[in-house]
Design a protein around this motif. Structure first.
Motif, short mmCIF file in Angstrom:
data_model
loop_
_atom_site.label_atom_id
_atom_site.label_comp_id
_atom_site.label_asym_id
_atom_site.label_seq_id
_atom_site.Cartn_x
_atom_site.Cartn_y
_atom_site.Cartn_z
N ASP A 268 1.00 -1.10 0.38
CA ASP A 268 0.29 0.58 0.00
C ASP A 268 0.79 1.15 0.16
O ASP A 268 1.56 1.22 1.02
CB ASP A 268 -0.60 0.25 1.20
CG ASP A 268 -1.98 0.95 1.49
OD1 ASP A 268 -1.71 2.22 0.74
OD2 ASP A 268 -2.07 1.43 2.54
N ALA B 108 0.15 4.09 2.63
CA ALA B 108 0.55 4.26 4.38
C ALA B 108 2.33 3.41 4.20
O ALA B 108 2.66 3.72 5.36
CB ALA B 108 -0.01 1.90 4.74
N GLY C 50 -7.86 0.64 -5.15
CA GLY C 50 -7.63 2.36 -3.56
C GLY C 50 -8.67 2.55 -3.19
O GLY C 50 -10.06 1.54 -3.38
N SER D 3 -5.42 4.49 0.85
CA SER D 3 -5.35 3.26 0.26
C SER D 3 -5.24 3.38 -0.84
O SER D 3 -5.99 3.90 -1.77
CB SER D 3 -5.34 2.09 1.46
OG SER D 3 -6.75 1.57 0.46
#
Length: 436
Positions: A161, A164, A408, A421
């Motif tokens: 991701d 993140a 996403g 994300s």
């Protein structure tokens, strides 16, 4: 019970009214309460634009006109809003009486909710840190942080991701270094930011409201402890400078110090997290534009301006009329609310040719209004652009075969705009040393 009453006054009634108004086609309410419009606001933007430069709605007035938005952001006839300022008087009284003492970005003494002379005094204390010259010196630090993060990704899983593991980590590492936040606290600061991000929105659900209140309370407590530690052991960081300024009699009391330091910290990564994520997605969706950047790296600064224009990290802001005034033939009364849709103004065809097209060579992309304007122009604009330019260029140089690995998830916020994300496959990294 007090929290329930405050939610009902500040959000519940607004949420119910906005849903009803949206069902009747009110464009401002649709931006607040209609999920379809939030997913694709273009039809509503263009409907507002076709109606006029300043449009009356059931809630107030709204504009997507570049000229009007540009003017009102700078006008002395308007001021920024405060938490609950546009609520009906009975609801505003309830909200004020039940409001907790913890910080809120739309509550004085936050820079977002005050005007001169207080705004001038607070802003002066932090403005020297974010000058173009100072940011130019920070670019080396940004590059080092980007390289460190990408070194870690090189030795990890290919599917990640990217929000993140990179887009959020880079700006929080940079602003934490500037503000003296220990490495061990960075993840907590990110979590506080994620919890509190919807605090700029109206019409929150009860669950969102509770999470926001909890996040703001935890952030306030952490910030008080962090400032206390810096008082005991000051460094060369901005927060230590703010503390010394207070001790030297500049006049920041404890609440003003926490509000100023807290806003600079949160704003220092929130905008850039969103910009980096949106930049990654735009380039993956437009490989022809990424190819242009690979062929001509001098286009990166204009590419970042175009990302800001097309995917504004802050979608809208609002102003209150300080006195009776007429804008574009529309009379406004003192206290009237005007919502300025930055994202709509950034897509004004009168300023930008083919405004919904992503074009990294666009000559006037920097005419966007994504960082507001006038006395409330974003202090960290130069830093956000430098982080995005360095961060994205370094990412795609290191991983030239990076590609999407899923759809996403968008952030569930209305004012702030970005990705919660974004799954990607890094592909094979560039040959050692080739990207540096």
């Amino acid at each position: 019970m007090k929290a329930r009453i405050r939610w009902l006054a500040a959000h519940g009634v607004v949420r119910y009214g906005a849903k009803k108004a949206a069902a009747h086609g009110d464009p401002q309410a649709m931006l607040v309460a209609d999920p379809v419009t939030r997913a694709d606001p273009r039809p509503v933007f263009e409907r507002i634009r076709a109606t006029g430069p300043l449009v009356k709605t059931r809630i107030g007035h709204i504009s997507v006109d570049h000229g009007v938005v540009h003017e009102l952001l700078r006008s002395d006839d308007f001021r920024v809003t405060q938490l609950g300022a546009n609520l009906p008087a009975p609801l505003r009284w309830i909200e004020n009486r039940t409001r907790p003492s913890s910080l809120h970005p739309l509550k004085p003494p936050s820079l977002l909710s005050v005007e001169p002379p207080e705004h001038t005094r607070y802003r002066k204390l932090v403005s020297s840190v974010f000058t173009p010259r100072a940011v130019a010196r920070m670019r080396e630090m940004v590059q080092e942080k980007a390289d460190e993060l990408l070194d870690e990704l090189t030795h990890g899983a290919r599917e990640i991701d990217i929000v993140a593991q990179y887009c959020s980590q880079l700006p929080v590492a940079v602003i934490s270094s500037i503000l003296g936040v220990p490495d061990a606290d960075r993840q907590r600061v990110l979590e506080f930011g994620e919890m509190a991000a919807p605090s700029l929105d109206i019409g929150l659900t009860w669950e969102q409201f509770v999470r926001v209140e909890d996040g703001l309370r935890q952030f306030d407590a952490w910030l008080a402890g962090h400032l206390a530690e810096l008082r005991r052991n000051p460094g060369d960081d901005l927060m230590s400078q703010l503390i010394r300024a207070e001790d030297d009699g500049v006049g920041l009391n404890d609440e003003e110090l926490r509000a100023t330091a807290g806003l600079v910290l949160a704003a220092g990564f929130e905008t850039t997290v969103n910009l980096l994520g949106s930049g990654v997605r735009l380039l993956l969706d437009h490989p022809d534009q990424l190819a242009l950047l690979h062929r001509d790296p001098s286009l990166w600064p204009s590419a970042v301006e175009e990302m800001l224009r097309l995917e504004s990290p802050v979608q809208l802001t609002a102003r209150l009329a300080k006195r009776d005034v007429t804008i574009e033939g529309v009379p406004l009364t003192q206290g009237d609310l005007v919502v300025l849709v930055l994202a709509g103004a950034n897509r004004d065809p009168g300023v930008f040719d083919d405004p919904y097209r992503f074009d990294v060579t666009r000559a006037n992309a920097n005419k966007h209004l994504s960082f507001s304007g006038g006395r409330h122009y974003c202090l960290g604009a130069s830093l956000a652009k430098a982080e995005s330019e360095v961060g994205l260029k370094t990412l795609f140089d290191r991983f030239p075969h990076l590609h999407a690995a899923g759809e996403g998830i968008r952030r569930d916020t209305r004012v702030l705009h970005g990705w919660a994300s974004l799954p990607v496959d890094l592909g094979q990294p560039a040959a050692t040393g080739a990207a540096r």
